[in-house]
Scaffold this active site. Structure first.
Site, PDB file in Angstrom:
ATOM      1  N   ASN A   1       0.803  -1.224   0.000  1.00  0.00           N
ATOM      2  CA  ASN A   1       0.000   0.000   0.000  1.00  0.00           C
ATOM      3  C   ASN A   1       0.838   1.277   0.000  1.00  0.00           C
ATOM      4  O   ASN A   1       0.310   2.363   0.177  1.00  0.00           O
ATOM      5  CB  ASN A   1      -0.935   0.018   1.209  1.00  0.00           C
ATOM      6  CG  ASN A   1      -1.756  -1.248   1.318  1.00  0.00           C
ATOM      7  OD1 ASN A   1      -1.492  -2.075   2.185  1.00  0.00           O
ATOM      8  ND2 ASN A   1      -2.710  -1.435   0.433  1.00  0.00           N
TER       9      ASN A   1
ATOM     10  N   ILE B   1       1.025   6.845   0.194  1.00  0.00           N
ATOM     11  CA  ILE B   1       0.354   5.830   0.998  1.00  0.00           C
ATOM     12  C   ILE B   1      -1.105   5.708   0.559  1.00  0.00           C
ATOM     13  O   ILE B   1      -1.807   6.709   0.443  1.00  0.00           O
ATOM     14  CB  ILE B   1       0.391   6.228   2.493  1.00  0.00           C
ATOM     15  CG1 ILE B   1       1.839   6.498   2.932  1.00  0.00           C
ATOM     16  CG2 ILE B   1      -0.252   5.149   3.365  1.00  0.00           C
ATOM     17  CD1 ILE B   1       1.954   7.328   4.198  1.00  0.00           C
ATOM     18  N   CYS B   2      -1.538   4.487   0.325  1.00  0.00           N
ATOM     19  CA  CYS B   2      -2.932   4.246  -0.018  1.00  0.00           C
ATOM     20  C   CYS B   2      -3.668   3.874   1.271  1.00  0.00           C
ATOM     21  O   CYS B   2      -3.555   2.753   1.758  1.00  0.00           O
ATOM     22  CB  CYS B   2      -3.028   3.112  -1.042  1.00  0.00           C
ATOM     23  SG  CYS B   2      -4.713   2.804  -1.565  1.00  0.00           S
ATOM     24  N   LEU B   3      -4.393   4.852   1.824  1.00  0.00           N
ATOM     25  CA  LEU B   3      -5.090   4.658   3.086  1.00  0.00           C
ATOM     26  C   LEU B   3      -6.301   5.578   3.086  1.00  0.00           C
ATOM     27  O   LEU B   3      -6.175   6.775   2.831  1.00  0.00           O
ATOM     28  CB  LEU B   3      -4.138   4.996   4.244  1.00  0.00           C
ATOM     29  CG  LEU B   3      -4.617   4.747   5.671  1.00  0.00           C
ATOM     30  CD1 LEU B   3      -4.903   3.261   5.897  1.00  0.00           C
ATOM     31  CD2 LEU B   3      -3.578   5.230   6.674  1.00  0.00           C
TER      32      LEU B   3
ATOM     33  N   ASP C   1      -6.384  -3.337  -1.807  1.00  0.00           N
ATOM     34  CA  ASP C   1      -6.412  -1.945  -2.248  1.00  0.00           C
ATOM     35  C   ASP C   1      -4.968  -1.480  -2.429  1.00  0.00           C
ATOM     36  O   ASP C   1      -4.512  -0.565  -1.757  1.00  0.00           O
ATOM     37  CB  ASP C   1      -7.135  -1.088  -1.186  1.00  0.00           C
ATOM     38  CG  ASP C   1      -7.393   0.331  -1.677  1.00  0.00           C
ATOM     39  OD1 ASP C   1      -7.295   0.568  -2.906  1.00  0.00           O
ATOM     40  OD2 ASP C   1      -7.670   1.210  -0.841  1.00  0.00           O
TER      41      ASP C   1
END
Length: 155
Positions: free
Chosen positions: A78, A85-87, A122
């Site tokens: 992620n 950052i994928c959050l 994701d």
């Protein structure tokens, strides 16, 4: 003015009562340019690693989330090679879950949690994500190698 006083409050809390394994400070006395360090949690491939992050606080904070990225390379599904950052809590609705009630401490804790529990469904890094899903042993070896190479104190 509201933004400045809120940021000062948050920074003072982060200094006096930081979340475990997290430190945060102003970069060169700029209130909207912060740095943070997250220690890799025990029992994860990032254990004993020290990961540096950059936090840029937008004009519209807290109505807009800060932009946070890793400055230390990390092998993670992620987090991409640029440190992005994928959050969900780092994005505004409808795609994200950012709310003005969240703060920088909460975000850093969420990132620390994401490091310990990647979300391969994701991903930002598709190849690392499929490695995590289908060959976890190899993922763990690679993540430990990167931690040793980029995030350890011994140079």
């Amino acid at each position: 003015m509201q933004r400045a006083s809120r940021l000062k409050r948050e920074l003072s809390l982060l200094t006096t009562e930081p979340p475990p394994g997290i430190t945060c400070w102003q970069n060169e006395n700029q209130l909207d340019d912060l740095r943070a360090q997250i220690l890799g949690s025990a029992e994860t491939p990032y254990e004993k690693g020290i990961f540096n992050l950059e936090i840029l606080v937008p004009e519209r904070y807290p109505f807009e989330p800060p932009k946070i990225r890793f400055l230390t390379p990390i092998y993670h599904p992620n987090i991409d090679s640029a440190g992005r950052i994928c959050l969900d809590v780092l994005k505004l609705p409808p795609k994200g879950a950012w709310r003005p009630s969240l703060n920088i401490s909460t975000l850093l804790t969420s990132i620390q949690l994401l490091m310990a529990e990647p979300n391969p469904d994701d991903p930002l890094m598709a190849d690392i994500s499929s490695e995590y899903k289908y060959n976890k042993q190899l993922f763990l070896i690679n993540a430990k190698e990167w931690t040793k190479k980029y995030a350890s104190q011994q140079k």
